[in-house]
Design a protein around this motif. Structure first.
Motif, short mmCIF file in Angstrom:
data_model
loop_
_atom_site.label_atom_id
_atom_site.label_comp_id
_atom_site.label_asym_id
_atom_site.label_seq_id
_atom_site.Cartn_x
_atom_site.Cartn_y
_atom_site.Cartn_z
N GLY A 1 0.61 -1.22 -0.06
CA GLY A 1 -0.01 -0.04 0.10
C GLY A 1 0.74 1.29 -0.05
O GLY A 1 0.15 2.22 0.10
N HIS B 1 -5.60 4.80 2.56
CA HIS B 1 -4.51 5.66 2.11
C HIS B 1 -4.84 6.69 1.14
O HIS B 1 -5.61 6.36 0.17
N THR C 1 0.75 2.20 -6.55
CA THR C 1 1.10 1.19 -5.33
C THR C 1 1.02 -0.11 -5.68
O THR C 1 0.89 -0.74 -6.68
N LEU D 1 -5.62 -5.25 -1.41
CA LEU D 1 -5.51 -3.83 -1.73
C LEU D 1 -6.68 -3.50 -2.45
O LEU D 1 -7.03 -4.24 -3.43
N TYR E 1 -8.98 -0.97 -4.67
CA TYR E 1 -9.22 0.48 -5.42
C TYR E 1 -10.28 0.48 -6.07
O TYR E 1 -11.06 -0.31 -6.39
N TYR F 1 -7.53 1.46 -0.14
CA TYR F 1 -7.74 0.84 1.18
C TYR F 1 -6.56 -0.55 1.16
O TYR F 1 -6.43 -1.31 0.06
N PHE F 2 -5.83 -0.83 2.20
CA PHE F 2 -5.18 -2.17 2.05
C PHE F 2 -5.22 -2.69 3.65
O PHE F 2 -5.59 -2.13 4.73
#
Length: 341
Positions: A160, A223, A236, A275, A277, A306-307
């Protein structure tokens, strides 16, 4: 984890009884009633910190760069401008960067040219970062009563973090004019803010803002990044430990994920990483030399993803691939329904 306190409050009527009692009589006084008021003290379930060495000095080290030696210990700070001398293994920042955690898992960011995000697997359901690395700079690579650093990031972005994909290579943060970091803790979440001023890659120089946040009872880090210029190749990803890549099968909805599961820790044992997206922010998915990559479209608007990490030794955790896939598919459904986690 909550503590309840009872605080007695004396009735306001009793405070005026002496002033108003101008006659003497044999009437028994009315007893003063104490009304218990319940106040709630909530023990935090998230925490973020930056901790730096003090009392020492910078010298030319054996690794070909400056090292901070003879420190008298570490102190926590809320904000930090990274010294020009600081790089990997310079012994200045405790565990080499800011850390953030929930009561389930911890993460840390290498605040140097690597800019990778690492994972602290926890066998407890309490906050532990405050003592990580206090008994030896590298001690967290060995199992302790709280857990350990479980991810080998190597030359990857870990999980991430941010890089730039140019000519089939992920460029890290080797040249940055100035890096500043800040942490914030609230009852709702803990946050790490990092500003990179003058990040130079392949002839382009930009500023990049990064915000990482975690909520109680969650494995998930949100993130959010924003660049000063719409730049191709911002990316990422997840470190590639050759256990195979999993992609979300549900093509409906605005969100998708990449994930890995298998024997990919330093122990070694089972770890799942995912992860998430938003599809309309992503240009492509690629396989890099060290990472499974998610490459974003050039944009100056904030982009969030998000991760998460799920370690098999986590207290009451996920211990097999089937349960891990069920868990991340549930999170994907939440994202597609609510656009947030």
């Amino acid at each position: 984890m909550k503590t309840v306190h009872l605080i007695p409050i004396v009735s306001l009527a009793a405070l005026f009884s002496c002033k108003n009692n101008t006659k003497q009589d044999n009437t028994a006084e009315t007893p003063i009633e104490e009304t218990p008021v319940v106040t709630e003290v909530v023990t935090p379930k998230t925490y973020a910190e930056i901790s730096i060495a003090q009392g020492g000095e910078w010298i030319d080290g054996s690794r070909g760069h400056k090292e901070y030696i003879n420190s008298t210990g570490f102190k926590n700070v809320s904000e930090l401008t990274v010294p020009k001398e600081h790089t990997d293994h310079s012994w200045y920042i405790r565990y080499e960067g800011p850390g953030w955690e929930s009561n389930k898992v911890g993460y840390r960011l290498y605040l140097d040219w690597r800019n990778a995000i690492d994972i602290y697997g926890k066998v407890t359901d309490t906050l532990e970062l405050y003592r990580v690395g206090q008994n030896g700079f590298d001690s967290y690579h060995e199992m302790s009563d709280w857990g350990m650093d479980i991810l080998k990031a190597g030359k990857s972005m870990g999980i991430g973090s941010i890089g730039r994909y140019v000519n089939n290579e992920v460029l890290h943060f080797n040249t940055v004019e100035e890096t500043t970091a800040k942490v914030e803790n609230t009852p709702e979440q803990s946050m790490v803010y990092v500003n990179y001023k003058g990040w130079e890659t392949a002839g382009k120089t930009i500023d990049l803002k990064s915000t990482l946040s975690i909520k109680p009872d969650s494995r998930i880090t949100k993130h959010t990044i924003q660049t000063s210029e719409a730049l191709e190749g911002i990316c990422t990803g997840i470190v590639d430990h050759k256990v195979g890549l999993i992609k979300s099968e549900n093509t409906e909805g605005d969100w998708a994920y990449i994930a890995t599961y298998g024997e990919q820790t330093l122990v070694p044992d089972q770890l799942g990483m995912a992860l998430f997206y938003k599809k309309d922010t992503v240009e492509s998915l690629k396989e890099g030399k060290d990472d499974h990559l998610v490459i974003f479209k050039p944009d100056t608007a904030p982009v969030s993803f998000y991760f998460l990490a799920a370690w098999e030794k986590e207290k009451n955790g996920i211990t097999n691939e089937a349960d891990f896939l069920s868990y991340i598919n549930q999170k994907l459904t939440e994202l597609n329904n609510n656009d947030t986690l």
